[in-house]
Design a protein around this motif. Structure first.
Motif, PDB file in Angstrom:
ATOM      1  N   ALA A   1       0.832  -1.210   0.000  1.00  0.00           N
ATOM      2  CA  ALA A   1       0.000   0.000   0.000  1.00  0.00           C
ATOM      3  C   ALA A   1       0.865   1.258   0.000  1.00  0.00           C
ATOM      4  O   ALA A   1       0.519   2.257  -0.632  1.00  0.00           O
ATOM      5  CB  ALA A   1      -0.933  -0.003   1.205  1.00  0.00           C
TER       6      ALA A   1
ATOM      7  N   ASP B   1       1.719   0.921  -6.908  1.00  0.00           N
ATOM      8  CA  ASP B   1       0.482   1.279  -7.592  1.00  0.00           C
ATOM      9  C   ASP B   1       0.511   0.549  -8.933  1.00  0.00           C
ATOM     10  O   ASP B   1       1.420  -0.244  -9.178  1.00  0.00           O
ATOM     11  CB  ASP B   1       0.329   2.798  -7.761  1.00  0.00           C
TER      12      ASP B   1
ATOM     13  N   THR C   1      -4.434  -1.336  -5.760  1.00  0.00           N
ATOM     14  CA  THR C   1      -5.210  -0.325  -6.472  1.00  0.00           C
ATOM     15  C   THR C   1      -5.944   0.532  -5.437  1.00  0.00           C
ATOM     16  O   THR C   1      -5.961   0.205  -4.240  1.00  0.00           O
ATOM     17  CB  THR C   1      -6.256  -0.981  -7.386  1.00  0.00           C
ATOM     18  N   LYS C   2      -6.590   1.568  -5.911  1.00  0.00           N
ATOM     19  CA  LYS C   2      -7.420   2.401  -5.037  1.00  0.00           C
ATOM     20  C   LYS C   2      -8.503   1.545  -4.378  1.00  0.00           C
ATOM     21  O   LYS C   2      -8.783   1.687  -3.187  1.00  0.00           O
ATOM     22  CB  LYS C   2      -8.054   3.530  -5.859  1.00  0.00           C
ATOM     23  N   GLU C   3      -9.093   0.629  -5.164  1.00  0.00           N
ATOM     24  CA  GLU C   3     -10.143  -0.256  -4.630  1.00  0.00           C
ATOM     25  C   GLU C   3      -9.596  -1.185  -3.559  1.00  0.00           C
ATOM     26  O   GLU C   3     -10.259  -1.413  -2.536  1.00  0.00           O
ATOM     27  CB  GLU C   3     -10.780  -1.081  -5.770  1.00  0.00           C
TER      28      GLU C   3
ATOM     29  N   LYS D   1      -7.158  -0.572  -1.564  1.00  0.00           N
ATOM     30  CA  LYS D   1      -6.881   0.245  -0.376  1.00  0.00           C
ATOM     31  C   LYS D   1      -8.150   0.616   0.392  1.00  0.00           C
ATOM     32  O   LYS D   1      -8.082   0.990   1.555  1.00  0.00           O
ATOM     33  CB  LYS D   1      -6.122   1.511  -0.759  1.00  0.00           C
ATOM     34  N   GLU D   2      -9.303   0.499  -0.254  1.00  0.00           N
ATOM     35  CA  GLU D   2     -10.567   0.831   0.406  1.00  0.00           C
ATOM     36  C   GLU D   2     -11.144  -0.343   1.200  1.00  0.00           C
ATOM     37  O   GLU D   2     -12.137  -0.190   1.906  1.00  0.00           O
ATOM     38  CB  GLU D   2     -11.583   1.310  -0.638  1.00  0.00           C
TER      39      GLU D   2
ATOM     40  N   THR E   1      -9.651   1.126   6.897  1.00  0.00           N
ATOM     41  CA  THR E   1      -9.257   0.590   5.602  1.00  0.00           C
ATOM     42  C   THR E   1      -7.737   0.402   5.533  1.00  0.00           C
ATOM     43  O   THR E   1      -6.990   1.006   6.311  1.00  0.00           O
ATOM     44  CB  THR E   1      -9.688   1.515   4.450  1.00  0.00           C
TER      45      THR E   1
ATOM     46  N   GLY F   1      -5.881   1.524   3.214  1.00  0.00           N
ATOM     47  CA  GLY F   1      -5.336   2.835   2.856  1.00  0.00           C
ATOM     48  C   GLY F   1      -5.178   3.771   4.041  1.00  0.00           C
ATOM     49  O   GLY F   1      -4.183   4.483   4.149  1.00  0.00           O
TER      50      GLY F   1
END
Length: 143
Positions: free
Chosen positions: A17, A21, A68-70, A72-73, A126, A128
């Motif tokens: 994290a 990326d 990915t951003k997803e 990390k959520e 999360t 992230g």
């Protein structure tokens, strides 16, 4: 409360994290040393996490693991759930199978509120959010 496998998986995911990326991926060998997790063990953990979409992976010469951003959520608890299941983190600290609120072990009343609070936090926090402290430099994974 957490197995070594879950601890290793948490360290690896948080490292990913912080450092990766979609354009910058890491291979198992690049993750093993900084997280201090044996390569073969780490490879198995990462495969399980990838299979459950907690981390992302691509194959090939420019492949590797990344978040990915997803990814990390997702809640931090998902990592523990995939690696250990719910049983270990929710079980009696003394290992008594029948331990519960109606039939408590000697430590139940002391451990239960703390465990409940920790589980609640891990389910809300999360990946992230936890990794943000690494980026800020207010927490660390390596020396």
């Amino acid at each position: 409360m957490l197995s070594n496998s879950s601890k290793y998986a948490l360290k690896a995911v948080l490292y990913l994290a912080d450092k990766t990326d979609i354009s910058h991926k890491l291979m198992v060998r690049e993750l093993s040393e900084p997280t201090q997790v044996p390569k073969a063990y780490l490879a198995k953990l990462l495969q399980a996490l990838s299979k459950h979409n907690i981390i992302s992976a691509t194959k090939g010469p420019k492949g590797g693991y990344f978040l990915t951003k997803e990814n990390k959520e997702l809640p931090v608890f998902r990592i523990i759930e995939v690696i250990d299941g719910n049983q270990r983190i929710e079980s009696c600290v003394l290992g008594i199978d029948e331990c519960n609120a109606a039939h408590p072990c000697p430590l139940h009343e002391y451990v239960s509120p703390t465990r409940t609070a920790l589980l609640s936090t891990l389910k809300k926090m999360t990946i992230g959010e936890l990794a943000l402290d690494l980026k800020k430099g207010t927490s660390f994974l390596t020396r």
